[in-house]
Design a protein around this motif. Structure first.
Motif, PDB file in Angstrom:
ATOM      1  N   UNK A  52       0.831  -1.211   0.000  1.00  0.00           N
ATOM      2  CA  UNK A  52       0.000   0.000   0.000  1.00  0.00           C
ATOM      3  C   UNK A  52       0.864   1.259   0.000  1.00  0.00           C
ATOM      4  N   UNK A  53       0.344   2.307  -0.625  1.00  0.00           N
ATOM      5  CA  UNK A  53       1.024   3.601  -0.557  1.00  0.00           C
ATOM      6  C   UNK A  53       0.722   4.210   0.799  1.00  0.00           C
ATOM      7  N   UNK A  54       1.765   4.592   1.497  1.00  0.00           N
ATOM      8  CA  UNK A  54       1.621   5.126   2.844  1.00  0.00           C
ATOM      9  C   UNK A  54       2.183   6.544   2.860  1.00  0.00           C
ATOM     10  N   UNK A  55       1.377   7.478   3.348  1.00  0.00           N
ATOM     11  CA  UNK A  55       1.823   8.868   3.435  1.00  0.00           C
ATOM     12  C   UNK A  55       2.871   9.015   4.537  1.00  0.00           C
ATOM     13  N   UNK A  65      -7.793   8.783  12.867  1.00  0.00           N
ATOM     14  CA  UNK A  65      -8.073   8.846  11.427  1.00  0.00           C
ATOM     15  C   UNK A  65      -6.961   8.163  10.631  1.00  0.00           C
ATOM     16  N   UNK A  66      -5.714   8.405  11.020  1.00  0.00           N
ATOM     17  CA  UNK A  66      -4.580   7.774  10.342  1.00  0.00           C
ATOM     18  C   UNK A  66      -4.622   6.253  10.523  1.00  0.00           C
ATOM     19  N   UNK A  67      -4.990   5.791  11.708  1.00  0.00           N
ATOM     20  CA  UNK A  67      -5.123   4.354  11.939  1.00  0.00           C
ATOM     21  C   UNK A  67      -6.200   3.751  11.035  1.00  0.00           C
ATOM     22  N   UNK A  68      -7.325   4.442  10.916  1.00  0.00           N
ATOM     23  CA  UNK A  68      -8.410   3.964  10.051  1.00  0.00           C
ATOM     24  C   UNK A  68      -7.947   3.875   8.595  1.00  0.00           C
ATOM     25  N   UNK A  69      -7.202   4.874   8.141  1.00  0.00           N
ATOM     26  CA  UNK A  69      -6.687   4.865   6.769  1.00  0.00           C
ATOM     27  C   UNK A  69      -5.760   3.674   6.534  1.00  0.00           C
ATOM     28  N   UNK A  70      -4.904   3.400   7.524  1.00  0.00           N
ATOM     29  CA  UNK A  70      -3.979   2.278   7.390  1.00  0.00           C
ATOM     30  C   UNK A  70      -4.717   0.944   7.325  1.00  0.00           C
ATOM     31  N   UNK A  71      -5.817   0.837   8.058  1.00  0.00           N
ATOM     32  CA  UNK A  71      -6.652  -0.369   7.989  1.00  0.00           C
ATOM     33  C   UNK A  71      -7.273  -0.464   6.599  1.00  0.00           C
ATOM     34  N   UNK A  72      -7.833   0.634   6.109  1.00  0.00           N
ATOM     35  CA  UNK A  72      -8.470   0.646   4.781  1.00  0.00           C
ATOM     36  C   UNK A  72      -7.487   0.300   3.673  1.00  0.00           C
ATOM     37  N   UNK A  73      -6.248   0.716   3.826  1.00  0.00           N
ATOM     38  CA  UNK A  73      -5.218   0.454   2.811  1.00  0.00           C
ATOM     39  C   UNK A  73      -4.648  -0.957   2.907  1.00  0.00           C
ATOM     40  N   UNK A  74      -4.991  -1.670   3.969  1.00  0.00           N
ATOM     41  CA  UNK A  74      -4.482  -3.026   4.134  1.00  0.00           C
ATOM     42  C   UNK A  74      -3.084  -3.084   4.720  1.00  0.00           C
ATOM     43  N   UNK A  75      -2.631  -2.006   5.351  1.00  0.00           N
ATOM     44  CA  UNK A  75      -1.305  -1.980   5.963  1.00  0.00           C
ATOM     45  C   UNK A  75      -1.318  -2.564   7.369  1.00  0.00           C
ATOM     46  N   UNK A  76      -2.462  -2.453   8.042  1.00  0.00           N
ATOM     47  CA  UNK A  76      -2.600  -3.009   9.386  1.00  0.00           C
ATOM     48  C   UNK A  76      -3.960  -3.688   9.528  1.00  0.00           C
ATOM     49  N   UNK A  77      -4.032  -4.594  10.478  1.00  0.00           N
ATOM     50  CA  UNK A  77      -5.313  -5.193  10.842  1.00  0.00           C
ATOM     51  C   UNK A  77      -5.563  -4.842  12.301  1.00  0.00           C
ATOM     52  N   UNK A  78      -6.789  -5.054  12.724  1.00  0.00           N
ATOM     53  CA  UNK A  78      -7.099  -4.790  14.124  1.00  0.00           C
ATOM     54  C   UNK A  78      -8.082  -5.822  14.634  1.00  0.00           C
ATOM     55  N   UNK A  79      -8.091  -5.952  15.932  1.00  0.00           N
ATOM     56  CA  UNK A  79      -9.096  -6.767  16.603  1.00  0.00           C
ATOM     57  C   UNK A  79      -9.594  -5.966  17.791  1.00  0.00           C
ATOM     58  N   UNK A  80     -10.806  -6.225  18.168  1.00  0.00           N
ATOM     59  CA  UNK A  80     -11.368  -5.508  19.305  1.00  0.00           C
ATOM     60  C   UNK A  80     -11.224  -6.380  20.542  1.00  0.00           C
ATOM     61  N   UNK A  81     -10.570  -5.832  21.546  1.00  0.00           N
ATOM     62  CA  UNK A  81     -10.428  -6.505  22.832  1.00  0.00           C
ATOM     63  C   UNK A  81     -11.154  -5.665  23.866  1.00  0.00           C
ATOM     64  N   UNK A  82     -12.288  -6.171  24.303  1.00  0.00           N
ATOM     65  CA  UNK A  82     -13.125  -5.432  25.226  1.00  0.00           C
ATOM     66  C   UNK A  82     -13.558  -4.134  24.551  1.00  0.00           C
ATOM     67  N   UNK A  83     -13.107  -2.991  25.049  1.00  0.00           N
ATOM     68  CA  UNK A  83     -13.499  -1.709  24.447  1.00  0.00           C
ATOM     69  C   UNK A  83     -12.326  -1.054  23.723  1.00  0.00           C
ATOM     70  N   UNK A  84     -11.287  -1.818  23.435  1.00  0.00           N
ATOM     71  CA  UNK A  84     -10.064  -1.276  22.850  1.00  0.00           C
ATOM     72  C   UNK A  84      -9.748  -1.976  21.532  1.00  0.00           C
ATOM     73  N   UNK A 136       0.617  -5.026  12.285  1.00  0.00           N
ATOM     74  CA  UNK A 136       0.980  -4.710  10.899  1.00  0.00           C
ATOM     75  C   UNK A 136       0.746  -5.898   9.970  1.00  0.00           C
ATOM     76  N   UNK A 137       0.294  -5.612   8.771  1.00  0.00           N
ATOM     77  CA  UNK A 137       0.162  -6.627   7.727  1.00  0.00           C
ATOM     78  C   UNK A 137       1.325  -6.541   6.742  1.00  0.00           C
TER      79      UNK A 137
END
Length: 127
Positions: free
Chosen positions: A5-8, A46-65, A70-71
């Motif tokens: 992915x292109x990363x700013x 917002x930057x974290x969301x962009x990185x998820x959308x670009x496929x650079x990172x994944x996330x999981x929800x643990x409780x409320x966090x 990195x992918x």
């Protein structure tokens, strides 16, 4: 090699924190970047969301966090960026790039010594 992915520049700063501390929570990323930048927590989210959308990172929800992983490997990304830079600005010619840096006194004496040592190691066949 897979397409990266292109990363700013700003996203790259977030990636550095993720690469260093993964798996890492939103709060941990925010705490780290608030200290080293003038960004608000909302900007970092917002930057974290962009990185998820670009496929650079994944996330999981643990409780409320949200916890990020990195992918894209840091070494893979840096190799790609270095190759792109070399191709874009020096037509893929490393010697031209090095000459440009040397002509502009971009290296300290210590860095030149390190470069000499690396070249000696390569000549000897060790890596």
């Amino acid at each position: 090699m897979k397409k990266l992915p292109q990363i700013s520049e700003a996203e790259y700063e977030v990636m550095k924190v993720i690469w260093e501390a993964a798996p890492v929570s939103t709060n941990e990323v925010t705490d780290k970047l608030v200290q080293s930048t003038d960004w608000s927590p909302k900007t970092i989210q917002t930057l974290l969301k962009r990185l998820v959308q670009k496929g650079a990172v994944s996330y999981r929800k643990e409780s409320r966090v949200f916890v990020y992983t990195p992918l894209v490997k840091q070494t893979e990304y840096l190799e790609h960026e270095n190759s792109h830079f070399l191709q874009r600005f020096y037509n893929g010619n490393f010697a031209s790039m090095l000459t440009s840096y040397l002509d502009n006194d971009s290296f300290t004496e210590k860095e030149l010594d390190e470069l000499r040592e690396l070249l000696k190691q390569r000549e000897g066949g060790s890596r």
